[in-house]
Design an enzyme around this catalytic site. Sequence first.
Site, PDB file in Angstrom:
ATOM      1  N   HIS A  14       0.826  -1.212   0.000  1.00 25.79           N
ATOM      2  CA  HIS A  14       0.000   0.000   0.000  1.00 25.79           C
ATOM      3  C   HIS A  14       0.863   1.267   0.000  1.00 25.79           C
ATOM      4  O   HIS A  14       0.458   2.290  -0.545  1.00 25.79           O
ATOM      5  CB  HIS A  14      -0.945  -0.003   1.202  1.00 25.79           C
ATOM      6  N   HIS A 103      27.073  -1.871 -12.523  1.00 28.62           N
ATOM      7  CA  HIS A 103      28.070  -2.468 -11.635  1.00 28.62           C
ATOM      8  C   HIS A 103      27.575  -3.710 -10.897  1.00 28.62           C
ATOM      9  O   HIS A 103      28.376  -4.603 -10.607  1.00 28.62           O
ATOM     10  CB  HIS A 103      28.532  -1.433 -10.589  1.00 28.62           C
ATOM     11  N   ARG A 137      35.447  -6.200 -14.631  1.00 22.96           N
ATOM     12  CA  ARG A 137      35.841  -6.409 -13.231  1.00 22.96           C
ATOM     13  C   ARG A 137      34.635  -6.637 -12.318  1.00 22.96           C
ATOM     14  O   ARG A 137      34.753  -7.244 -11.261  1.00 22.96           O
ATOM     15  CB  ARG A 137      36.662  -5.217 -12.732  1.00 22.96           C
TER      16      ARG A 137
HETATM   17  C1  RB5 Z   1       4.032   0.360   5.344  1.00 14.16           C
HETATM   18  O1  RB5 Z   1       3.486   1.276   6.225  1.00 14.16           O
HETATM   19  C2  RB5 Z   1       5.540   0.466   5.319  1.00 14.16           C
HETATM   20  O2  RB5 Z   1       6.079  -0.032   6.494  1.00 14.16           O
HETATM   21  C3  RB5 Z   1       6.089  -0.285   4.125  1.00 14.16           C
HETATM   22  O3  RB5 Z   1       5.549   0.238   2.954  1.00 14.16           O
HETATM   23  C4  RB5 Z   1       7.593  -0.227   3.937  1.00 14.16           C
HETATM   24  O4  RB5 Z   1       8.074   1.081   4.058  1.00 14.16           O
HETATM   25  C5  RB5 Z   1       8.373  -1.185   4.706  1.00 14.16           C
HETATM   26  O5  RB5 Z   1       9.600  -1.294   4.573  1.00 14.16           O
END
Ligand code: RB5
Length: 148
Positions: A14, A103, A137
Amino acid sequence: MENALKTVPIAADHGGYEMKEFIRKKLLAAGYEVIDFGTNSTESVDYPDKIHPLAQSISKGKYPLGIIMCGSGNGAQITANKHKHVRAALCWNIELARLAREHNNANILSMPGRFISFELAWEMVQVFISTDFEGGRHQQRVAKIETR
Ligand code: RB5
């Protein structure tokens, strides 16, 4: 790219949903096929539920490159990097996205949906999917990354 990329899988929780929708529409308008692993609304979800399926598809070689997002980009990147053959890079500017390909031969770009503009994210995606690994490399270094 040596082999023109046609299909781009994307996934977000989300926190990255609105950025994912922006990127999805830009990719479609640019002529790419997009495989959307969700999420499909701003309703709260657990990012591993959305990121693991995309990372698995990259790990199995189904797609060469993928794009993931969450609020910070960290949870998505950490999740994706649990998969064998996945090299997910958390990037927040264009040069980092370019270096991740040149890289590190990164095959997943992770972006922070809540911390950069959507326009910048789209520029980063374009650079990421059109930049080749330099090899040389860097090849022996990348070859030493895998531990399992
Ligand atoms: C969600 O609130 C948030 O924790 C998630 O999107 C993310 O940032 C987690 O690493």
